[in-house]
Design an enzyme around this catalytic site. Sequence first.
Site, PDB file in Angstrom:
ATOM      1  N   GLY A 110       1.015  -1.582  -0.002  1.00 56.66           N
ATOM      2  CA  GLY A 110       0.125   0.446   0.058  1.00 56.66           C
ATOM      3  C   GLY A 110       0.871   1.587   0.148  1.00 56.66           C
ATOM      4  O   GLY A 110       1.771   1.680   1.058  1.00 56.66           O
TER       5      GLY A 110
ATOM      6  N   ILE B 227       0.560   6.489   4.634  1.00 56.30           N
ATOM      7  CA  ILE B 227       0.694   5.994   5.589  1.00 56.30           C
ATOM      8  C   ILE B 227       1.724   4.965   5.597  1.00 56.30           C
ATOM      9  O   ILE B 227       3.571   4.564   5.605  1.00 56.30           O
ATOM     10  CB  ILE B 227      -0.329   4.478   6.352  1.00 56.30           C
ATOM     11  CG1 ILE B 227      -0.883   5.778   7.441  1.00 56.30           C
ATOM     12  CG2 ILE B 227       0.529   4.054   7.387  1.00 56.30           C
ATOM     13  CD1 ILE B 227      -2.319   5.000   7.729  1.00 56.30           C
TER      14      ILE B 227
ATOM     15  N   HIS C 194      10.888  37.658   1.092  1.00 48.67           N
ATOM     16  CA  HIS C 194      12.093  37.662   0.283  1.00 48.67           C
ATOM     17  C   HIS C 194      13.122  37.257   1.063  1.00 48.67           C
ATOM     18  O   HIS C 194      13.792  38.473   1.976  1.00 48.67           O
ATOM     19  CB  HIS C 194      12.024  38.014  -1.201  1.00 48.67           C
ATOM     20  CG  HIS C 194      13.816  37.896  -1.559  1.00 48.67           C
ATOM     21  ND1 HIS C 194      13.385  35.916  -2.655  1.00 48.67           N
ATOM     22  CD2 HIS C 194      14.782  37.938  -1.447  1.00 48.67           C
ATOM     23  CE1 HIS C 194      15.085  36.344  -3.151  1.00 48.67           C
ATOM     24  NE2 HIS C 194      15.829  37.649  -2.937  1.00 48.67           N
TER      25      HIS C 194
END
Length: 467
Positions: free
Chosen positions: A182, A186, A446
């Site tokens: 998977g 996670i 910046h």
Amino acid sequence: MSKHYEIAILGGGPGGYVAAIRAGQLGIKTVVIDKDKLGGVCLNWGCIPTKSLLKNAEIFDTIQNHGKDFGIYAKDLSFNFNEIIKRSRDISDRITKNVELLVKKNKVDRIKGFGKISSKNQIEIYDDKEKKVETISADKLIIATGARPRSVDAIPVDRKNIITSTEAMNLSEQPKELIVIGAGAIGIEFAYFYSVLGTKVTVIEMMDNILPVEDVEVSQALEKNFKKRGIEIFTKSTVEKAEIKGKKVKVTINQNGEKKELTADKVLNAIGVVGNVEGFGLEELGVELFKNQIKVNKETYETNILGIYAIGDVIGPPWLAHLASAEGIHCVETIKGIKNPGVDYENIPGCTYCQPQVASVGLTEKKAKELGYELKIGKFPFMASGKAFAVGEREGFVKLIFDAKYGELLGGHIIGSEATELIAEVALARAMEATGHSIIKTIHAHPTLSESIMEAAAQAYGEAIHI
């Protein structure tokens, strides 16, 4: 005589405890019930402790592989795996204790035990030996019982050799080889963590790309990075079976019709989650369920039973702690009669905390095209950012997607350093219905990484200065 409350909350995760605190702020007599520490999976076994582990990996990776870029040389660099795990557990314990204090501070009662709904307005409390110790009643009930890792017969989790995320963050010994089944957030986070520490990692994903919910360009960029790290990745692959063979686990996969066998010390099942809907009285009460989740009215979070509500992972995807918290606040305010705009399900940021980080909100380029939009797309690489150059984080990019007709910001996708922090600006811009030019004309400090968001917007309109 049993105690009576205006609101009883079953489950103390980021949905339940946040709902409880908000109810306390509003002066509602409230109780939150959970058999474990408050914070749920997120604070105890998910969001927080994993970020501790990932920070350890990031620091080690930076010193080991990039220290010389900063003129830093560390001889005999090493780590202590058990101390890394202990730091994670200690942080989790401290935060959950703070949550308990917050609940108490807001005058919310806390019951530690397993709550079972015995009738519409009554909950029985059981201790860890399954002995009934108390009964309470409430006018309203909010179910926030969360979710658990999904299990399938082909991947028989024993929590020793074939493990879930809970065991993966609390192992006593680092595995030499790890297969991750998977490639959602996670799975990808654990793949990164263990790979950096030297474990040989293999990732298996049935979809076309890792992180399949993300914009394809982002997923492909992360896959390229992971392969450089030595992580082996099998996409478009299904797991036929995982078998424990002695001290090893053998995993048989099918990739485009071709079978392959892989072996590792540990296999992590990271194929998703299912709602915790069993064992506490929902079916007996007649609460309507759909695919292991509670069906609710998303405007009020009320179930088909008047006065019973549900929030968070138990009502289905996306399974995100910050969404559960937002639902909890909205649910309580609705019960109190407070008018609010509700939860915008089209503007929920998603984050993956590997390095480079990944974060997104809104539509992907593919989805926007499927919906028929004509697009203006701006993409700004961090290698063109002065701040990214200075801090040594030049990998990745910001990608913004605009509706060409009206200039509406449809989606934002970031891969790179601090992406999970930067995405908040994009989410706020979408909430405020910002256009491309309103982002361009907002002066960004910046040097910052956030300038890359402004530059990506400008690039979409042919106005980018630094690319």
